[in-house]
Design an enzyme around this catalytic site. Structure first.
Site, PDB file in Angstrom:
ATOM      1  N   HIS A 135       0.828  -1.190   0.000  1.00  0.00           N
ATOM      2  CA  HIS A 135       0.000   0.000   0.000  1.00  0.00           C
ATOM      3  C   HIS A 135       0.871   1.252   0.000  1.00  0.00           C
ATOM      4  O   HIS A 135       2.052   1.214   0.363  1.00  0.00           O
ATOM      5  CB  HIS A 135      -0.932   0.001   1.206  1.00  0.00           C
ATOM      6  CG  HIS A 135      -2.039  -1.000   1.091  1.00  0.00           C
ATOM      7  ND1 HIS A 135      -3.071  -1.089   1.995  1.00  0.00           N
ATOM      8  CD2 HIS A 135      -2.287  -1.942   0.143  1.00  0.00           C
ATOM      9  CE1 HIS A 135      -3.905  -2.052   1.626  1.00  0.00           C
ATOM     10  NE2 HIS A 135      -3.439  -2.586   0.511  1.00  0.00           N
TER      11      HIS A 135
ATOM     12  N   GLU B  13       0.888   3.819   1.916  1.00  0.00           N
ATOM     13  CA  GLU B  13       1.393   4.166   3.237  1.00  0.00           C
ATOM     14  C   GLU B  13       2.604   3.294   3.610  1.00  0.00           C
ATOM     15  O   GLU B  13       3.571   3.782   4.219  1.00  0.00           O
ATOM     16  CB  GLU B  13       0.301   3.963   4.300  1.00  0.00           C
ATOM     17  CG  GLU B  13      -0.986   4.722   4.013  1.00  0.00           C
ATOM     18  CD  GLU B  13      -2.020   3.878   3.290  1.00  0.00           C
ATOM     19  OE1 GLU B  13      -3.187   3.882   3.715  1.00  0.00           O
ATOM     20  OE2 GLU B  13      -1.654   3.216   2.296  1.00  0.00           O
TER      21      GLU B  13
ATOM     22  N   CYS C  50      -2.687  -0.966   7.655  1.00  0.00           N
ATOM     23  CA  CYS C  50      -1.843   0.226   7.556  1.00  0.00           C
ATOM     24  C   CYS C  50      -1.975   1.094   8.804  1.00  0.00           C
ATOM     25  O   CYS C  50      -1.005   1.724   9.227  1.00  0.00           O
ATOM     26  CB  CYS C  50      -2.203   1.025   6.315  1.00  0.00           C
ATOM     27  SG  CYS C  50      -1.537   0.329   4.774  1.00  0.00           S
TER      28      CYS C  50
END
Length: 215
Positions: free
Chosen positions: A157, A159, A186
């Protein structure tokens, strides 16, 4: 959600990667509306939209209008949140994913410390090249496991990639800007990274700021 200006042009700020432009259009519309409604303030004019559109749409327009006022109120310069969110949106365009493009920026002391977008490891498989099981499965259910089964995803992802390229010092007390609300996995990583605040666009495209422990 579709929003129409007084001139009859359609604006879709939730889908546009350049929300500042939409803010200008909708902000100008709300100011004009306020002037027409017995010289009410722009905020009151935006609130009066609830008489004509859904409560959700009125809230969305009023929020965009507040963003607009924050920008023009300081000499047409965007606020820090608007500035870094636009950076995150630009970064999202590099995402290697056929389903969703997400960008993230880690900021400390108004300086960018690291950036990231969703995609597989550098030099690894590519979703856009057809290497991702999740991307190839049109029947995968939203919210299903990203790690196992037919919905398995090859990507990290946005992040995660941002945090991987940041040091602990970069993250300690920093703010993370991300173009979508972080998933549960996350969130746990962000909480452990030292990042203090997260700013993201919610499902309606509205900028939301939360302390990490409030996510």
């Amino acid at each position: 959600m579709e929003v129409w200006t007084e001139s009859g042009a359609m604006v879709d700020p939730m889908m546009s990667p350049w929300r500042a432009q939409a803010n200008d259009v909708i902000g100008g519309w709300c100011i004009t509306l306020a002037e027409q409604l017995d010289s009410r303030t722009p905020a009151e004019g935006a609130a009066d939209l609830a008489d004509f559109v859904s409560e959700e749409a009125a809230h969305h327009i009023a929020t965009l209008h507040n963003d607009f006022l924050a920008r023009v109120g300081s000499g047409s310069r965007p606020s820090w949140d608007a500035y870094f969110m636009e950076v995150a949106q630009a970064i999202s365009m590099r995402a290697d994913c056929s389903r969703r493009k997400v960008g993230a920026v880690i900021v400390r002391d108004h300086r960018i410390r690291a950036t990231g977008y969703n995609g597989a490891r550098s030099g690894g498989p590519s979703c856009l090249a057809g290497d991702c099981p999740r991307g190839n499965n049109p029947l995968v259910e939203p919210g299903s496991s990203y790690d196992t089964g037919s919905g398995a995803c090859i990507a990290l992802h946005a992040e995660q990639n941002a945090c991987l390229y940041a040091s602990r010092d970069d993250c300690e007390g920093a703010t993370l800007y991300v173009t979508h609300k972080p998933c549960d996995g996350c969130v746990r990583m962000i909480q452990g990274s030292g990042i203090q605040t997260v700013v993201y666009l919610d499902a309606h495209g509205i900028t939301t700021r939360k302390a990490v422990l409030e996510l």
